[in-house]
Write a protein that holds these residues in place. Structure first.
Motif, PDB file in Angstrom:
ATOM      1  N   SER A 124       0.388  -1.299  -0.078  1.00  0.00           N
ATOM      2  CA  SER A 124       0.263  -0.421   0.171  1.00  0.00           C
ATOM      3  C   SER A 124       0.541   1.183   0.273  1.00  0.00           C
ATOM      4  CB  SER A 124      -1.179  -0.024   0.904  1.00  0.00           C
ATOM      5  OG  SER A 124       0.032   0.409   2.397  1.00  0.00           O
ATOM      6  N   MET A 125       2.318   1.167   0.276  1.00  0.00           N
ATOM      7  CA  MET A 125       3.393   2.376  -0.245  1.00  0.00           C
ATOM      8  C   MET A 125       4.240   2.778  -1.243  1.00  0.00           C
ATOM      9  SD  MET A 125       4.986   2.360   3.816  1.00  0.00           S
ATOM     10  CE  MET A 125       5.126   3.933   3.938  1.00  0.00           C
ATOM     11  N   ASP A 126       3.474   3.347  -1.375  1.00  0.00           N
ATOM     12  CA  ASP A 126       4.641   4.105  -2.380  1.00  0.00           C
ATOM     13  C   ASP A 126       5.466   5.327  -2.421  1.00  0.00           C
ATOM     14  OD1 ASP A 126       3.070   6.802  -2.033  1.00  0.00           O
ATOM     15  OD2 ASP A 126       1.773   6.711  -3.299  1.00  0.00           O
ATOM     16  N   GLU A 127       6.260   5.649  -3.558  1.00  0.00           N
ATOM     17  CA  GLU A 127       7.339   6.055  -3.716  1.00  0.00           C
ATOM     18  C   GLU A 127       6.798   7.725  -2.784  1.00  0.00           C
ATOM     19  OE1 GLU A 127       9.925   5.674  -7.424  1.00  0.00           O
ATOM     20  OE2 GLU A 127      11.380   7.418  -6.075  1.00  0.00           O
ATOM     21  N   ALA A 128       6.246   8.218  -2.890  1.00  0.00           N
ATOM     22  CA  ALA A 128       6.138   9.429  -1.621  1.00  0.00           C
ATOM     23  C   ALA A 128       5.859   8.588  -0.234  1.00  0.00           C
ATOM     24  CB  ALA A 128       4.946  10.030  -2.506  1.00  0.00           C
ATOM     25  N   GLU A 129       5.626   8.090  -0.053  1.00  0.00           N
ATOM     26  CA  GLU A 129       5.614   7.925   1.229  1.00  0.00           C
ATOM     27  C   GLU A 129       6.384   7.413   1.591  1.00  0.00           C
ATOM     28  OE1 GLU A 129       2.070   5.775   3.144  1.00  0.00           O
ATOM     29  OE2 GLU A 129       0.524   5.782   1.568  1.00  0.00           O
ATOM     30  N   LEU A 130       7.095   6.066   0.791  1.00  0.00           N
ATOM     31  CA  LEU A 130       8.566   6.948   1.302  1.00  0.00           C
ATOM     32  C   LEU A 130       9.076   7.505   2.020  1.00  0.00           C
ATOM     33  CD1 LEU A 130      10.013   3.411  -0.491  1.00  0.00           C
ATOM     34  CD2 LEU A 130       9.427   3.267   1.866  1.00  0.00           C
ATOM     35  N   ARG A 131       8.969   7.981   0.609  1.00  0.00           N
ATOM     36  CA  ARG A 131       9.586  10.088   1.019  1.00  0.00           C
ATOM     37  C   ARG A 131       9.488  10.533   2.400  1.00  0.00           C
ATOM     38  NH1 ARG A 131      13.454  11.125  -2.540  1.00  0.00           N
ATOM     39  NH2 ARG A 131      13.349   9.886  -4.433  1.00  0.00           N
ATOM     40  N   ALA A 132       8.319  10.116   2.516  1.00  0.00           N
ATOM     41  CA  ALA A 132       7.449  11.173   3.899  1.00  0.00           C
ATOM     42  C   ALA A 132       8.042  10.591   4.731  1.00  0.00           C
ATOM     43  CB  ALA A 132       5.884  11.359   3.887  1.00  0.00           C
ATOM     44  N   LEU A 133       8.716   9.247   4.715  1.00  0.00           N
ATOM     45  CA  LEU A 133       9.161   8.641   6.124  1.00  0.00           C
ATOM     46  C   LEU A 133      10.498   8.433   6.059  1.00  0.00           C
ATOM     47  CD1 LEU A 133       7.424   4.925   5.765  1.00  0.00           C
ATOM     48  CD2 LEU A 133       7.051   7.025   8.093  1.00  0.00           C
ATOM     49  N   GLY A 134      10.647   9.313   4.695  1.00  0.00           N
ATOM     50  CA  GLY A 134      12.296   9.434   5.349  1.00  0.00           C
ATOM     51  C   GLY A 134      13.096   9.049   3.814  1.00  0.00           C
ATOM     52  N   HIS A 135      12.850   8.312   4.020  1.00  0.00           N
ATOM     53  CA  HIS A 135      13.634   6.580   3.233  1.00  0.00           C
ATOM     54  C   HIS A 135      14.082   7.599   1.267  1.00  0.00           C
ATOM     55  CE1 HIS A 135      12.769   4.299   6.069  1.00  0.00           C
ATOM     56  NE2 HIS A 135      11.396   4.249   5.274  1.00  0.00           N
ATOM     57  N   ARG A 136      15.419   7.465   0.908  1.00  0.00           N
ATOM     58  CA  ARG A 136      15.370   8.139  -0.077  1.00  0.00           C
ATOM     59  C   ARG A 136      15.330   6.947  -1.646  1.00  0.00           C
ATOM     60  NH1 ARG A 136      14.323  11.824   0.583  1.00  0.00           N
ATOM     61  NH2 ARG A 136      15.541  13.423   2.275  1.00  0.00           N
ATOM     62  N   GLU A 137      14.934   5.406  -1.112  1.00  0.00           N
ATOM     63  CA  GLU A 137      15.276   5.168  -2.454  1.00  0.00           C
ATOM     64  C   GLU A 137      14.268   4.337  -2.459  1.00  0.00           C
ATOM     65  OE1 GLU A 137      15.502   2.298   1.143  1.00  0.00           O
ATOM     66  OE2 GLU A 137      17.613   0.510  -0.022  1.00  0.00           O
ATOM     67  N   THR A 138      14.001   3.476  -4.087  1.00  0.00           N
ATOM     68  CA  THR A 138      12.412   3.455  -4.794  1.00  0.00           C
ATOM     69  C   THR A 138      11.807   2.009  -3.709  1.00  0.00           C
ATOM     70  OG1 THR A 138      13.458   1.721  -5.893  1.00  0.00           O
ATOM     71  CG2 THR A 138      12.838   3.885  -6.200  1.00  0.00           C
ATOM     72  N   PRO A 139      10.195   1.922  -4.019  1.00  0.00           N
ATOM     73  CA  PRO A 139      10.154   0.985  -3.133  1.00  0.00           C
ATOM     74  C   PRO A 139      10.346  -1.005  -3.330  1.00  0.00           C
ATOM     75  CG  PRO A 139       8.667   2.029  -3.927  1.00  0.00           C
ATOM     76  CD  PRO A 139       9.592   3.255  -4.783  1.00  0.00           C
ATOM     77  N   ARG A 140      11.109  -0.246  -4.746  1.00  0.00           N
ATOM     78  CA  ARG A 140      11.792  -1.685  -5.052  1.00  0.00           C
ATOM     79  C   ARG A 140      13.300  -2.258  -4.382  1.00  0.00           C
ATOM     80  NH1 ARG A 140      11.520  -5.244 -10.565  1.00  0.00           N
ATOM     81  NH2 ARG A 140       9.744  -4.563 -10.522  1.00  0.00           N
ATOM     82  N   GLU A 141      13.865  -0.934  -4.020  1.00  0.00           N
ATOM     83  CA  GLU A 141      15.070  -0.255  -3.914  1.00  0.00           C
ATOM     84  C   GLU A 141      15.360  -1.076  -2.401  1.00  0.00           C
ATOM     85  OE1 GLU A 141      16.676   2.566  -6.915  1.00  0.00           O
ATOM     86  OE2 GLU A 141      16.449   3.011  -5.014  1.00  0.00           O
ATOM     87  N   ARG A 142      14.334  -0.715  -1.782  1.00  0.00           N
ATOM     88  CA  ARG A 142      13.914  -0.541  -0.090  1.00  0.00           C
ATOM     89  C   ARG A 142      13.541  -1.766   0.432  1.00  0.00           C
ATOM     90  NH1 ARG A 142      14.955   1.128   4.057  1.00  0.00           N
ATOM     91  NH2 ARG A 142      13.167   1.313   5.735  1.00  0.00           N
ATOM     92  N   VAL A 143      12.687  -2.763  -0.667  1.00  0.00           N
ATOM     93  CA  VAL A 143      12.140  -4.398  -0.524  1.00  0.00           C
ATOM     94  C   VAL A 143      13.228  -4.990  -0.495  1.00  0.00           C
ATOM     95  CG1 VAL A 143      11.061  -6.124  -1.842  1.00  0.00           C
ATOM     96  CG2 VAL A 143       9.847  -4.029  -1.337  1.00  0.00           C
TER      97      VAL A 143
END
Ligand code: C5P
Length: 240
Positions: A124-143
């Motif tokens: 349910s999390m997209d790139e914008a939500e990851l950025r809001a949490l302070g993460h710089r990676e794309t969802p796939r990189e973070r996975v």
């Protein structure tokens, strides 16, 4: 039942996404010969606790307890110990809980029947939500980076979307269990799932177990719907 049908059946997971115990029991009784694993999630477990797990085990099926644990190491270890005592076959925890918690939980589960599955990034999390949490990676990189962390901490199972199977197989090889929701037979209603794959394509990208809920539960004939998916898995395994 042929061996290859049984092998395919054991890879199909039905989520018991209901709040009532008698409804869960009805689904288990109806489908226990057609699916290998029943998933008990937060809704059913919060309402009825270990009784839900017992119903699955009493039917002779395997149980996936999807609690997505995320807490300090001591609390996570306590919960993992309780789930091991319940005899569940699969249990989820968040990779983001960190290496100390993961390693402690992995050590506890070692040698038991309970296989721990790491949840990386919720779909349910997209790139914008990851950025809001302070993460710089794309969802796939973070996975992939969270999966590496969980693997290095001793976990050998993951929950991932169909699209993430191939990158995870590439990163971690053939041995980890990949539990994959978001699977829809050709032509089925997608519901609220965005990125879906057919059973055939999920298996050929490396999925170990397929979680399929509404296309089975809401079918006019749930047993026939489950059996059709099992046959598709069987064919995909044969083709692989
Ligand atoms: O009905 P459906 O096949 O969409 O059910 C999928 C199941 O997998 C649900 O229990 C849902 O909570 C779970 N799930 C998911 N997507 C994820 C993780 C879990 O749909 N990324």
């Amino acid at each position: 039942m042929g061996a290859s049908f049984r092998e395919a059946r054991d890879r199909l997971v039905l989520p018991l996404d209901v709040a009532e115990l008698d409804e869960a029991q009805r689904l288990i009784e109806l489908l226990k010969d057609d699916v290998g694993v029943f998933k008990v999630g937060l809704e059913l477990f919060t309402a009825h606790g270990p009784r839900a797990v017992e119903l699955v085990r009493e039917a002779g099926a395997r149980c996936f307890l999807d609690l997505k644990l995320f807490d300090i190491p001591a609390t996570m270890a306590g919960a993992v110990g309780s789930a091991i005592d319940l005899g569940v076959d699969y249990l989820t925890l968040h990779a983001s809980a960190g290496p100390t918690a993961l390693a402690r939980c992995a050590e506890l589960a070692e040698g038991t029947r309970t296989r721990l599955l790491a949840v990386t990034v919720l779909t349910s999390m997209d790139e914008a939500e990851l950025r809001a949490l302070g993460h710089r990676e794309t969802p796939r990189e973070r996975v992939v980076s969270l999966a590496h962390l969980a693997y290095e901490s001793g976990l050998r199972g993951f929950v991932c979307s169909p699209e993430e199977c191939a990158p995870l197989r590439e990163a971690l090889g053939p041995s980890p269990v990949l539990m994959v929701p978001g699977v829809r037979p050709e032509g089925a209603d997608k519901g609220d799932q965005r990125r879906v794959a057919t059973p055939t394509s999920a298996i050929s990208s490396g999925a170990s177990l397929l979680v399929v809920g509404r296309p089975i539960r809401r079918a006019a004939d749930p047993r026939a719907a489950a059996q059709a998916i099992v046959r598709e898995i069987e064919d995909a395994l044969g083709a692989g």
